[in-house]
Design a protein around this motif. Sequence first.
Motif, PDB file in Angstrom:
ATOM      1  N   VAL A  86       0.848  -1.195   0.000  1.00 28.03           N
ATOM      2  CA  VAL A  86       0.000   0.000   0.000  1.00 28.03           C
ATOM      3  C   VAL A  86       0.883   1.243   0.000  1.00 28.03           C
ATOM      4  O   VAL A  86       1.772   1.374   0.844  1.00 28.03           O
ATOM      5  CB  VAL A  86      -0.924   0.030   1.243  1.00 28.03           C
ATOM      6  N   LYS A  87       0.657   2.136  -0.946  1.00 25.07           N
ATOM      7  CA  LYS A  87       1.353   3.421  -0.944  1.00 25.07           C
ATOM      8  C   LYS A  87       0.562   4.371  -0.052  1.00 25.07           C
ATOM      9  O   LYS A  87      -0.513   4.842  -0.407  1.00 25.07           O
ATOM     10  CB  LYS A  87       1.461   3.964  -2.371  1.00 25.07           C
ATOM     11  N   ARG A  88       1.099   4.617   1.140  1.00 27.55           N
ATOM     12  CA  ARG A  88       0.357   5.348   2.170  1.00 27.55           C
ATOM     13  C   ARG A  88       0.678   6.837   2.160  1.00 27.55           C
ATOM     14  O   ARG A  88       1.824   7.234   1.977  1.00 27.55           O
ATOM     15  CB  ARG A  88       0.660   4.765   3.559  1.00 27.55           C
ATOM     16  N   TYR A  89      -0.383   7.626   2.376  1.00 28.11           N
ATOM     17  CA  TYR A  89      -0.240   9.084   2.450  1.00 28.11           C
ATOM     18  C   TYR A  89      -1.460   9.619   3.198  1.00 28.11           C
ATOM     19  O   TYR A  89      -2.591   9.193   2.918  1.00 28.11           O
ATOM     20  CB  TYR A  89      -0.171   9.672   1.036  1.00 28.11           C
ATOM     21  N   PRO A  90      -1.288  10.510   4.184  1.00 28.02           N
ATOM     22  CA  PRO A  90      -2.433  10.930   5.007  1.00 28.02           C
ATOM     23  C   PRO A  90      -3.647  11.398   4.214  1.00 28.02           C
ATOM     24  O   PRO A  90      -4.784  11.047   4.550  1.00 28.02           O
ATOM     25  CB  PRO A  90      -1.840  12.064   5.846  1.00 28.02           C
ATOM     26  N   ARG A  91      -3.428  12.207   3.167  1.00 30.72           N
ATOM     27  CA  ARG A  91      -4.564  12.716   2.394  1.00 30.72           C
ATOM     28  C   ARG A  91      -5.295  11.605   1.647  1.00 30.72           C
ATOM     29  O   ARG A  91      -6.454  11.768   1.264  1.00 30.72           O
ATOM     30  CB  ARG A  91      -4.089  13.797   1.419  1.00 30.72           C
ATOM     31  N   TYR A  92      -4.636  10.477   1.465  1.00 26.66           N
ATOM     32  CA  TYR A  92      -5.268   9.338   0.796  1.00 26.66           C
ATOM     33  C   TYR A  92      -6.064   8.458   1.775  1.00 26.66           C
ATOM     34  O   TYR A  92      -6.565   7.406   1.404  1.00 26.66           O
ATOM     35  CB  TYR A  92      -4.213   8.516   0.055  1.00 26.66           C
ATOM     36  N   LEU A  93      -6.156   8.913   3.023  1.00 23.81           N
ATOM     37  CA  LEU A  93      -6.998   8.267   4.038  1.00 23.81           C
ATOM     38  C   LEU A  93      -6.608   6.808   4.290  1.00 23.81           C
ATOM     39  O   LEU A  93      -7.449   5.966   4.584  1.00 23.81           O
ATOM     40  CB  LEU A  93      -8.487   8.327   3.616  1.00 23.81           C
ATOM     41  N   ASN A  94      -5.288   6.522   4.191  1.00 26.50           N
ATOM     42  CA  ASN A  94      -4.886   5.114   4.303  1.00 26.50           C
ATOM     43  C   ASN A  94      -3.642   4.901   5.166  1.00 26.50           C
ATOM     44  O   ASN A  94      -2.935   3.902   4.999  1.00 26.50           O
ATOM     45  CB  ASN A  94      -4.651   4.523   2.918  1.00 26.50           C
ATOM     46  N   THR A  95      -3.333   5.835   6.079  1.00 23.40           N
ATOM     47  CA  THR A  95      -2.270   5.561   7.036  1.00 23.40           C
ATOM     48  C   THR A  95      -2.723   4.408   7.934  1.00 23.40           C
ATOM     49  O   THR A  95      -3.917   4.081   7.981  1.00 23.40           O
ATOM     50  CB  THR A  95      -1.957   6.801   7.887  1.00 23.40           C
ATOM     51  N   PRO A  96      -1.811   3.754   8.664  1.00 29.36           N
ATOM     52  CA  PRO A  96      -2.222   2.581   9.468  1.00 29.36           C
ATOM     53  C   PRO A  96      -3.373   2.868  10.425  1.00 29.36           C
ATOM     54  O   PRO A  96      -4.324   2.084  10.527  1.00 29.36           O
ATOM     55  CB  PRO A  96      -0.937   2.213  10.220  1.00 29.36           C
ATOM     56  N   ALA A 104     -15.620   1.689   5.111  1.00 29.95           N
ATOM     57  CA  ALA A 104     -15.891   3.027   5.667  1.00 29.95           C
ATOM     58  C   ALA A 104     -14.720   3.948   5.365  1.00 29.95           C
ATOM     59  O   ALA A 104     -13.631   3.497   4.993  1.00 29.95           O
ATOM     60  CB  ALA A 104     -16.116   2.938   7.180  1.00 29.95           C
ATOM     61  N   LEU A 105     -14.954   5.246   5.524  1.00 30.51           N
ATOM     62  CA  LEU A 105     -13.916   6.262   5.434  1.00 30.51           C
ATOM     63  C   LEU A 105     -14.108   7.242   6.583  1.00 30.51           C
ATOM     64  O   LEU A 105     -15.237   7.454   7.040  1.00 30.51           O
ATOM     65  CB  LEU A 105     -14.002   7.036   4.116  1.00 30.51           C
ATOM     66  N   ILE A 106     -13.021   7.849   7.031  1.00 31.64           N
ATOM     67  CA  ILE A 106     -13.110   8.856   8.073  1.00 31.64           C
ATOM     68  C   ILE A 106     -12.629  10.200   7.527  1.00 31.64           C
ATOM     69  O   ILE A 106     -11.788  10.250   6.628  1.00 31.64           O
ATOM     70  CB  ILE A 106     -12.313   8.469   9.334  1.00 31.64           C
ATOM     71  N   SER A 121     -20.155  16.390   2.292  1.00 32.14           N
ATOM     72  CA  SER A 121     -19.861  17.029   1.007  1.00 32.14           C
ATOM     73  C   SER A 121     -19.103  16.086   0.081  1.00 32.14           C
ATOM     74  O   SER A 121     -19.391  16.014  -1.120  1.00 32.14           O
ATOM     75  CB  SER A 121     -19.072  18.325   1.219  1.00 32.14           C
ATOM     76  N   SER A 122     -18.139  15.333   0.610  1.00 38.29           N
ATOM     77  CA  SER A 122     -17.385  14.389  -0.222  1.00 38.29           C
ATOM     78  C   SER A 122     -18.288  13.301  -0.765  1.00 38.29           C
ATOM     79  O   SER A 122     -18.191  12.918  -1.944  1.00 38.29           O
ATOM     80  CB  SER A 122     -16.242  13.772   0.584  1.00 38.29           C
ATOM     81  N   ALA A 123     -19.180  12.791   0.079  1.00 35.22           N
ATOM     82  CA  ALA A 123     -20.066  11.711  -0.351  1.00 35.22           C
ATOM     83  C   ALA A 123     -21.051  12.174  -1.414  1.00 35.22           C
ATOM     84  O   ALA A 123     -21.256  11.506  -2.435  1.00 35.22           O
ATOM     85  CB  ALA A 123     -20.819  11.146   0.849  1.00 35.22           C
ATOM     86  N   ILE A 145     -16.409   7.319  -3.430  1.00 34.42           N
ATOM     87  CA  ILE A 145     -16.282   8.472  -2.530  1.00 34.42           C
ATOM     88  C   ILE A 145     -14.812   8.807  -2.310  1.00 34.42           C
ATOM     89  O   ILE A 145     -14.419   9.975  -2.293  1.00 34.42           O
ATOM     90  CB  ILE A 145     -17.004   8.196  -1.193  1.00 34.42           C
ATOM     91  N   TRP A 146     -13.990   7.781  -2.149  1.00 29.78           N
ATOM     92  CA  TRP A 146     -12.557   7.983  -1.927  1.00 29.78           C
ATOM     93  C   TRP A 146     -11.925   8.768  -3.069  1.00 29.78           C
ATOM     94  O   TRP A 146     -11.102   9.667  -2.851  1.00 29.78           O
ATOM     95  CB  TRP A 146     -11.875   6.621  -1.772  1.00 29.78           C
TER      96      TRP A 146
END
Length: 385
Positions: free
Chosen positions: A44-54, A72-74, A83-85, A223-224
């Motif tokens: 996984v290429k992780r980056y905070p803005r990509y909502l995928n940090t551990p 789910a997403l936070i 708004s994103s959804a 949504i992501w």
Amino acid sequence: MNKSNKLGINSICVHVGEVKDEQFKGAISPIYMSTSYAFDGVDVKRYPRYLNTPNQEMLCKKIAALERTEDALIFSSGMAAISSAMLAFLKRGDHVIIQQVIYGGTYNFVVTEFDKYGIEYSFTESDKAADFKALIKENTRILYIETPSNPLLGITDMREIADVAKEKNIITMIDNTFASPINQNPVDFGIDIILHSATKYMGGHSDISAGAVAASKEHIEQIWKTAINFGGNLSDQTVWLLERSLKTLNLRVKEQTKNAQIMAEYFESNADIDRVYYPGLKSHPQYKIAKKQMKGFGAMLSFELKKGIDAMKFQNSLQLIKPSMSLAGVESTTVSPTQTTHALLSEEQRLERGIKAGLIRFSVGIEETDDLIADIEQAIKKATN
């Protein structure tokens, strides 16, 4: 459906979505604060803005388990989630139908932003499915509801809305903040996308700002793709705090819900209160619908003070209960919707929605109800002209 739903609700709250401390075997999740991760030789290429940090990734698993969805997403706030959804499924020329009585921030987002995007919208005249059905057009893409609604605790029949939408292949979205996953799981009634201001019951201690979306993997993926462009991600420290708070979600909400029923019955018998809005009262016009689709009636209620009792003087006279902008903390709070959540609406718009100057929204906490009642009574005396 998420396999973790085989666990009991407290077990889900405590154990699902933990980040395992493989190095030191600590009992709680470690925090991974890095904003820079390896890109080569990783799954996984992780980056905070990509909502995928551990921490983000694992917290999403807990929220999905609580809402009985696949994923789910936070987000950084409830409005970031909403708004994103919505914008993930809407484009120029599309149409959305929205329940009339909704959170004021959502209403303001729609009427302020959608015209800029060329998105059409209609507000229903009530929360009945027939009103939604009558407004459907060829370009309708979303039916948006909120139940219980803010601030009048109206109840919308989720199954009826879902059935209307499925006939036309329309997506359904719900703001489930007031109920929380403890008292209501909209996916069980056919609703597609579930939204939360996680600032409220999920956070529960009035110290976290967050939002959440729970849905199928397919819907979350769409949504992501929109969310990463808006940048509404949480810091991992807040993610950690939210995961910590969710461990006691069931315990907190059940106690608050029990207290709210007691307080609603007290207000209903109080001669200084003109009207009480709480779906757990048999006098509530949608009590039967609420009983059918809610596991508990929630910890939010509203009441109208009798004429001659000044709403602001009443709240400023409270000694235990806190007049406060937000809701759903372990402490009881009150707010005047006309001055806060629905302040962006005109007086005419507020009255159309039944929101009067004497309306008080009451978020019931975990205090003893005898103490809350004593505080209410002394404040009424001081605020009576």
